[in-house]
Write a protein that holds these residues in place. Structure first.
Motif, PDB file in Angstrom:
ATOM      1  N   GLN A 189       0.782  12.215   4.773  1.00  0.00           N
ATOM      2  CA  GLN A 189       0.572  10.868   3.864  1.00  0.00           C
ATOM      3  C   GLN A 189       0.997  10.958   2.570  1.00  0.00           C
ATOM      4  N   ILE A 190       1.272  12.056   1.977  1.00  0.00           N
ATOM      5  CA  ILE A 190       1.912  12.032   0.637  1.00  0.00           C
ATOM      6  C   ILE A 190       3.477  11.455   0.902  1.00  0.00           C
ATOM      7  N   MET A 198       1.272   6.035   6.539  1.00  0.00           N
ATOM      8  CA  MET A 198       0.121   6.862   5.922  1.00  0.00           C
ATOM      9  C   MET A 198      -1.114   6.391   6.939  1.00  0.00           C
ATOM     10  N   MET A 222       6.975   5.115   0.060  1.00  0.00           N
ATOM     11  CA  MET A 222       6.698   3.513  -0.465  1.00  0.00           C
ATOM     12  C   MET A 222       6.982   3.448  -1.888  1.00  0.00           C
ATOM     13  N   GLU A 223       7.081   4.489  -2.593  1.00  0.00           N
ATOM     14  CA  GLU A 223       7.672   4.478  -3.994  1.00  0.00           C
ATOM     15  C   GLU A 223       9.025   4.054  -4.088  1.00  0.00           C
ATOM     16  N   LEU A 282       3.673   2.400   4.191  1.00  0.00           N
ATOM     17  CA  LEU A 282       2.029   2.374   4.591  1.00  0.00           C
ATOM     18  C   LEU A 282       1.635   2.741   5.915  1.00  0.00           C
ATOM     19  N   VAL A 313       8.792  -0.202   2.022  1.00  0.00           N
ATOM     20  CA  VAL A 313       7.146  -0.142   1.521  1.00  0.00           C
ATOM     21  C   VAL A 313       6.400  -0.369   2.736  1.00  0.00           C
ATOM     22  N   PHE A 339       3.327   8.088   1.087  1.00  0.00           N
ATOM     23  CA  PHE A 339       3.183   7.318  -0.083  1.00  0.00           C
ATOM     24  C   PHE A 339       4.547   7.569  -0.949  1.00  0.00           C
TER      25      PHE A 339
END
Lengths: 221, 482
Positions: A154-155, A145, A161-162, A142, A138, A158
């Motif tokens: 960046q996506i 990003m 992270m999920e 971050l 996670v 993200f």
């Protein structure tokens, strides 16, 4: 013995998830990034299935299938199509200060182990040792990003992270209740639609997906 | 039954509006849907008022004094915003800012957003709360970028990414919460229900819960717009269409704060300490100070009021963190009056910027001459928001200040400093905008007066004489949050 073996395989998969997270942190090429992300999803999916099998938590199979279909097949496919449509698949991103980023990444992993120590002590699950890896994933997402300035990157950060969050749910509690997992998956799907639309909006407005160009909204003195 | 209607009406309206698209009567359908939602909200509130807290839908929903008052507030402000939006968006269409496809999208997403917020408030499941919160973000992201200007897209992107990250951290906190709950309540959905969690809060593992709260605080705190994770808020609130700014400032921040307060009560109940409250006080106070000083530097009118929202959310967060009956009462009241006042201000701001073709405060002048109701509406709105008597914000801020002097006297000067700076900053800016002669480029518009007057009248009534039922209601909620 059976559980022991499964725990070892799971630890191996956790290591691979962490490795892909580090890989993404410094991967400059778009396709390379998407492939790394798909691999991470695959490791996560296998790990979830194994834990579900050994622990007899059958709802984890659904979670595993969700991860496989969303994170390994659908999202990488969508991203592939998007970057081809936007003709940015050959773009190479410049990343400043790779060694520093890596060092911060390592520090984040150590920090994660430290932070999850109380949970590890309380847990009796065979997956307890991987919670730190999940938190590290996670935090690495971050970090990605923050350090990267490209909208697609960046996506992917993200979404990584999920991945870490799903892994955390499996490690700490053998998965969240089914209704929550399904809802989260739905949210990710909607988010995928939205960032798809966004890529086009940003591209048509700024002629590039470089976030650095977006600097209109600053506090003026 | 009212609960079912309350949730299904906005969802249904969203679908209907997606099909109706840009027909002439779409805004009226939007108003009708919101009015029906409000009526259902009132019915639900009456039911809870008479019968007390209740569970519904197989423990899936939970209604008590705390969330039902926010649900009524949410449905009310969404109704008045829909009324305001009818005239405002019509003007925006005439000016060519939005086309038919985007209008269809706007109406459908507005209703979906209301649905997401109501689901957040009424669900009993901590996981579903998270899902609904994310849905609320996602449904408004593309509304912020509705005008497709470079800055609108930038703002929406920031909103999407920062809130996405924040809310991801909140999910990690939820996982940890589930970890602690599972040990006591067993695996499965039952372990994530607020009602079950609060019954066993003493038995939950305190170390894990403290850790969970840190993640929940940062996560939901991002959505509340607390400093230092507030960067998305001024951008998103200033670049989106004004009705969206009004509901974001007036409602979404409240809903996020609601989630935070529930978590805080649970965590402090488990640890038996006041750590979670202390963390909230820290974030709250920092938000008040930083936002108050940022107010001084603003040039864009909507951006300025966005910072004012950060300040007021800071006040409410601080007061909830402080705890105790007076502060909690003050915080509940503050959420209510801030929401009413801030959305009223945004309504007048929207018309003011339409009249002057700009959001730059230097170019907005002579509002009272141009349109007395817009001008006076903004004047009274700002008087209310800076905490002047006899408006309701004065009452709530006074209560919070009194409680601070009693329980944390050393923090009183900081709080007062924040109030004073915000007061000066807002008045310095608003006074030239409303008074003076009208500039040549000002144009007359058809303004929506009813929403503004309704909101301001309510804030005034609450400030002068608090109705008995509201009083009792808040007292029940205070009991719940002990």
């Amino acid at each position: 013995m059976h559980t022991n073996l499964a725990a070892q395989i799971n630890s191996f998969l956790a290591a691979m998830i962490l490795l892909t997270a580090f890989g993404m942190l410094v991967q400059r090429r778009m396709y390379g990034l998407i492939h790394l992300f798909a691999w991470q999803g695959l490791f996560l999916s296998i790990s979830t299935a194994i834990v579900g099998f050994v622990a007899g938590a059958h709802h984890l199979y659904i979670s595993s299938i969700l991860t496989l279909s969303l994170k390994v097949i659908l999202l990488p496919y969508i991203l592939h199509v998007l970057i081809q449509r936007l003709k940015i698949h050959k773009e190479v991103e410049t990343i400043v200060n790779v060694p520093m980023t890596m060092l911060i990444g390592i520090a984040l992993v150590i920090f994660s182990y430290h932070l999850t120590a109380p949970v590890r002590e309380l847990s009796t699950l065979m997956t307890r040792s991987t919670l730190a890896v999940a938190l590290a994933t996670v935090l690495l997402g971050l970090l990605m990003m923050i350090t990267r300035k490209h909208a697609v990157t960046q996506i992917i950060g993200f979404l990584a992270m999920e991945n870490g969050l799903f892994f955390a749910a499996t490690s700490a509690t053998y998965g969240m209740p089914l209704v929550v997992e399904l809802g989260v998956a739905l949210d990710i799907l909607i988010a995928a639609f939205i960032f798809g639309i966004f890529f086009f909006q940003i591209h048509t407005t700024f002629d590039s997906l470089d976030i650095e160009q977006m600097a209109r909204l600053k506090e003026e003195d | 039954m009212p609960l079912l209607i309350l949730l299904s009406v906005p969802l249904f309206a969203a679908i209907v509006l997606a099909f109706i698209g840009d027909r002439k009567y779409a805004p009226e359908i939007n108003i009708l849907g919101s009015a029906a939602t409000f009526a259902a909200g009132i019915a639900l509130a009456l039911e809870v008022y008479v019968k007390g807290p209740m569970l519904a839908g197989g423990n899936f929903f939970f209604v008590d004094a705390f969330n039902v008052y926010l649900a009524v507030l949410t449905s009310f402000v969404s109704m008045t915003t829909a009324i305001f939006s009818r005239r405002y968006m019509r003007k925006e269409r005439q000016d060519g800012h939005v086309g038919p496809i985007r209008m269809r999208f706007y109406h459908a997403m507005f209703q979906l957003f209301i649905f997401a917020m109501l689901l957040c408030l009424l669900t009993n499941n901590v996981g579903v709360l998270w899902i609904a919160m994310e849905l609320a973000t996602l449904s408004t992201v593309l509304l912020v970028s509705l005008y497709r200007t470079p800055s609108a897209i930038e703002a929406a992107w920031k909103y999407f990414i920062l809130c996405g990250v924040g809310i991801a951290l909140a999910l990690f906190g939820t996982v940890l919460l589930y970890f602690a709950a599972e040990k006591v309540l067993g695996a499965g959905g039952e372990a994530l229900l607020w009602t079950n969690l609060s019954q066993v809060s003493g038995k939950l593992e305190p170390t894990v819960l403290s850790l969970a709260f840190v993640f929940l605080m940062v996560g939901y705190g991002t959505k509340v717009g607390l400093v230092p994770v507030h960067n998305w808020l001024p951008d998103a609130h200033s670049e989106g269409p004004t009705p969206i700014s009004a509901v974001l400032s007036g409602l979404l921040l409240n809903v996020a704060l609601y989630a935070l307060v529930r978590c805080k009560v649970l965590v402090d109940g488990s640890t038996g300490t006041h750590h979670a409250g202390d963390i909230m006080m820290g974030f709250g106070l920092l938000s008040i100070i930083v936002a108050a000083f940022s107010l001084l530097r603003q040039k864009d009118i909507k951006r300025m009021f966005a910072y004012s929202s950060i300040e007021h959310m800071g006040i409410a967060t601080f007061a909830f963190g402080l705890g105790g009956p007076i502060a909690t009462f003050g915080a509940l009241l503050h959420m209510l009056v801030h929401s009413l006042t801030k959305s009223a201000i945004f309504f007048t701001v929207g018309h003011a910027s339409q009249m002057h073709w700009t959001q730059e405060m230097d170019r907005i002048k002579g509002l009272i001459r141009g349109n007395p109701l817009v001008g006076w509406g903004m004047m009274f709105g700002v008087m209310a928001i800076v905490g002047m008597p006899p408006f309701g914000v004065f009452t709530s801020e006074f209560l919070i200040l009194t409680a601070t002097m009693k329980d944390a006297p050393l923090l009183t000067p900081f709080l007062l400093l924040g109030f004073a700076v915000a007061f000066a900053a807002l008045f310095r800016r608003v006074q030239p905008m409303v008074t003076g002669p009208a500039p040549s480029y000002q144009r007359p518009i058809k303004a929506a007066h009813i929403p503004v007057m309704l909101h301001m009248a309510l804030v005034l009534v609450i400030g002068i004489y608090m109705p008995d039922f509201l009083n009792r209601w808040f007292h029940t909620a205070v009991e719940l949050l002990k």
